[in-house]
Write an enzyme that holds these catalytic residues in place. Structure first.
Site, PDB file in Angstrom:
ATOM      1  N   ASN A  36      30.000 -21.503  23.323  1.00 42.63           N
ATOM      2  CA  ASN A  36      29.458 -21.163  24.635  1.00 42.63           C
ATOM      3  C   ASN A  36      28.644 -22.338  25.166  1.00 42.63           C
ATOM      4  OD1 ASN A  36      27.574 -20.449  22.584  1.00 42.63           O
ATOM      5  ND2 ASN A  36      26.457 -19.117  23.961  1.00 42.63           N
ATOM      6  N   ILE A  37      28.767 -22.546  26.478  1.00 47.56           N
ATOM      7  CA  ILE A  37      28.102 -23.665  27.150  1.00 47.56           C
ATOM      8  C   ILE A  37      27.386 -23.091  28.364  1.00 47.56           C
ATOM      9  CG2 ILE A  37      28.423 -25.903  28.278  1.00 47.56           C
ATOM     10  CD1 ILE A  37      31.217 -25.998  26.788  1.00 47.56           C
ATOM     11  N   GLU A  38      26.065 -23.104  28.339  1.00 44.94           N
ATOM     12  CA  GLU A  38      25.297 -22.488  29.421  1.00 44.94           C
ATOM     13  C   GLU A  38      24.829 -23.543  30.425  1.00 44.94           C
ATOM     14  OE1 GLU A  38      22.274 -20.277  27.320  1.00 44.94           O
ATOM     15  OE2 GLU A  38      23.739 -18.785  26.650  1.00 44.94           O
ATOM     16  N   CYS A  46      31.747 -18.772  28.148  1.00 46.44           N
ATOM     17  CA  CYS A  46      31.747 -18.217  26.801  1.00 46.44           C
ATOM     18  C   CYS A  46      32.608 -19.070  25.863  1.00 46.44           C
ATOM     19  CB  CYS A  46      32.326 -16.799  26.810  1.00 46.44           C
ATOM     20  SG  CYS A  46      31.283 -15.576  27.603  1.00 46.44           S
ATOM     21  N   GLU A  48      34.957 -18.099  23.884  1.00 42.31           N
ATOM     22  CA  GLU A  48      36.371 -17.728  23.913  1.00 42.31           C
ATOM     23  C   GLU A  48      37.103 -18.424  25.059  1.00 42.31           C
ATOM     24  OE1 GLU A  48      33.713 -15.822  23.695  1.00 42.31           O
ATOM     25  OE2 GLU A  48      34.114 -13.886  22.761  1.00 42.31           O
ATOM     26  N   CYS A  84      33.317 -10.741  25.992  1.00 40.85           N
ATOM     27  CA  CYS A  84      32.859 -10.072  27.216  1.00 40.85           C
ATOM     28  C   CYS A  84      34.062  -9.674  28.074  1.00 40.85           C
ATOM     29  CB  CYS A  84      31.914 -10.981  27.999  1.00 40.85           C
ATOM     30  SG  CYS A  84      32.751 -12.278  28.938  1.00 40.85           S
ATOM     31  N   CYS A  87      36.146 -12.588  29.520  1.00 42.60           N
ATOM     32  CA  CYS A  87      37.013 -13.221  28.516  1.00 42.60           C
ATOM     33  C   CYS A  87      38.212 -12.333  28.195  1.00 42.60           C
ATOM     34  CB  CYS A  87      36.232 -13.526  27.240  1.00 42.60           C
ATOM     35  SG  CYS A  87      35.083 -14.908  27.446  1.00 42.60           S
TER      36      CYS A  87
HETATM   37  N1  THU Z   1      28.884 -15.180  24.737  1.00 39.75           N
HETATM   38  C1  THU Z   1      30.044 -15.751  24.279  1.00 39.75           C
HETATM   39  O1  THU Z   1      30.214 -16.972  24.326  1.00 39.75           O
HETATM   40  N2  THU Z   1      30.986 -14.939  23.769  1.00 39.75           N
HETATM   41  C2  THU Z   1      30.836 -13.608  23.553  1.00 39.75           C
HETATM   42  O2  THU Z   1      31.718 -12.980  22.990  1.00 39.75           O
HETATM   43  C3  THU Z   1      29.609 -12.925  24.000  1.00 39.75           C
HETATM   44  C4  THU Z   1      28.650 -13.761  24.743  1.00 39.75           C
HETATM   45  C5  THU Z   1      27.832 -16.081  25.237  1.00 39.75           C
HETATM   46  C6  THU Z   1      27.576 -16.074  26.715  1.00 39.75           C
HETATM   47  C7  THU Z   1      26.161 -16.583  26.757  1.00 39.75           C
HETATM   48  O3  THU Z   1      26.158 -17.998  26.671  1.00 39.75           O
HETATM   49  C8  THU Z   1      25.525 -16.024  25.490  1.00 39.75           C
HETATM   50  O4  THU Z   1      26.608 -15.710  24.625  1.00 39.75           O
HETATM   51  C9  THU Z   1      24.680 -14.802  25.706  1.00 39.75           C
HETATM   52  O5  THU Z   1      25.334 -13.856  26.454  1.00 39.75           O
END
Ligand code: THU
Length: 128
Positions: A36-38, A46, A48, A84, A87
């Protein structure tokens, strides 16, 4: 699952402090990982979708399975971190209903199909 756990280490998650890793298995055996990259503007991605978009952008369209592992940054997974809704919908675009989604709670690995996680999905076939 090992690749997904390793990909977690590259997570950029300064806002949620929740690190997720994914490893996507293509039908030809190639594996693409993702984390995941925010972003400060909440337009992150996410793990995935990172893996899926990496694979699609490299020419892959045929996928068998994805492993996902998520937990607080620096912690080990202790619950099944499921993809989520966004995804799941992106998976529906590129994967068949029997696409396997492997999840771990740190103790065991649970295998679910895309159809189980997104039943009655609206997908490309509905526009054919
Ligand atoms: N996130 C994912 O990358 N995959 C998931 O299956 C659930 C949530 C990430 C999104 C965000 O960066 C962090 O987790 C918190 O929601």
């Amino acid at each position: 699952m090992g690749e997904a756990l390793k990909a977690r280490e590259r997570s950029y998650c300064p806002y949620s402090n929740f690190a997720v890793g994914a490893a996507l298995l293509c039908a030809d055996g190639t594996v693409y990982t993702g984390c995941n990259i925010e972003s400060a503007a909440s337009t992150g991605c996410c793990a995935e979708r990172t893996a899926l978009f990496k694979a699609v952008s490299e020419g892959h369209r045929d996928f068998a399975a994805i492993a996902v592992a998520g937990a607080g940054k620096g912690e080990e997974p202790d619950f099944f971190c499921t993809p989520c809704g966004v995804c799941r919908q992106v998976m529906t675009e590129f994967c068949r209903p029997d696409f396997e989604i492997l999840l771990t709670d740190g103790k065991e690995i649970k295998c679910m199909t895309l159809d189980e996680l997104l039943p009655m999905a609206f997908g490309p076939d509905n526009l054919a």
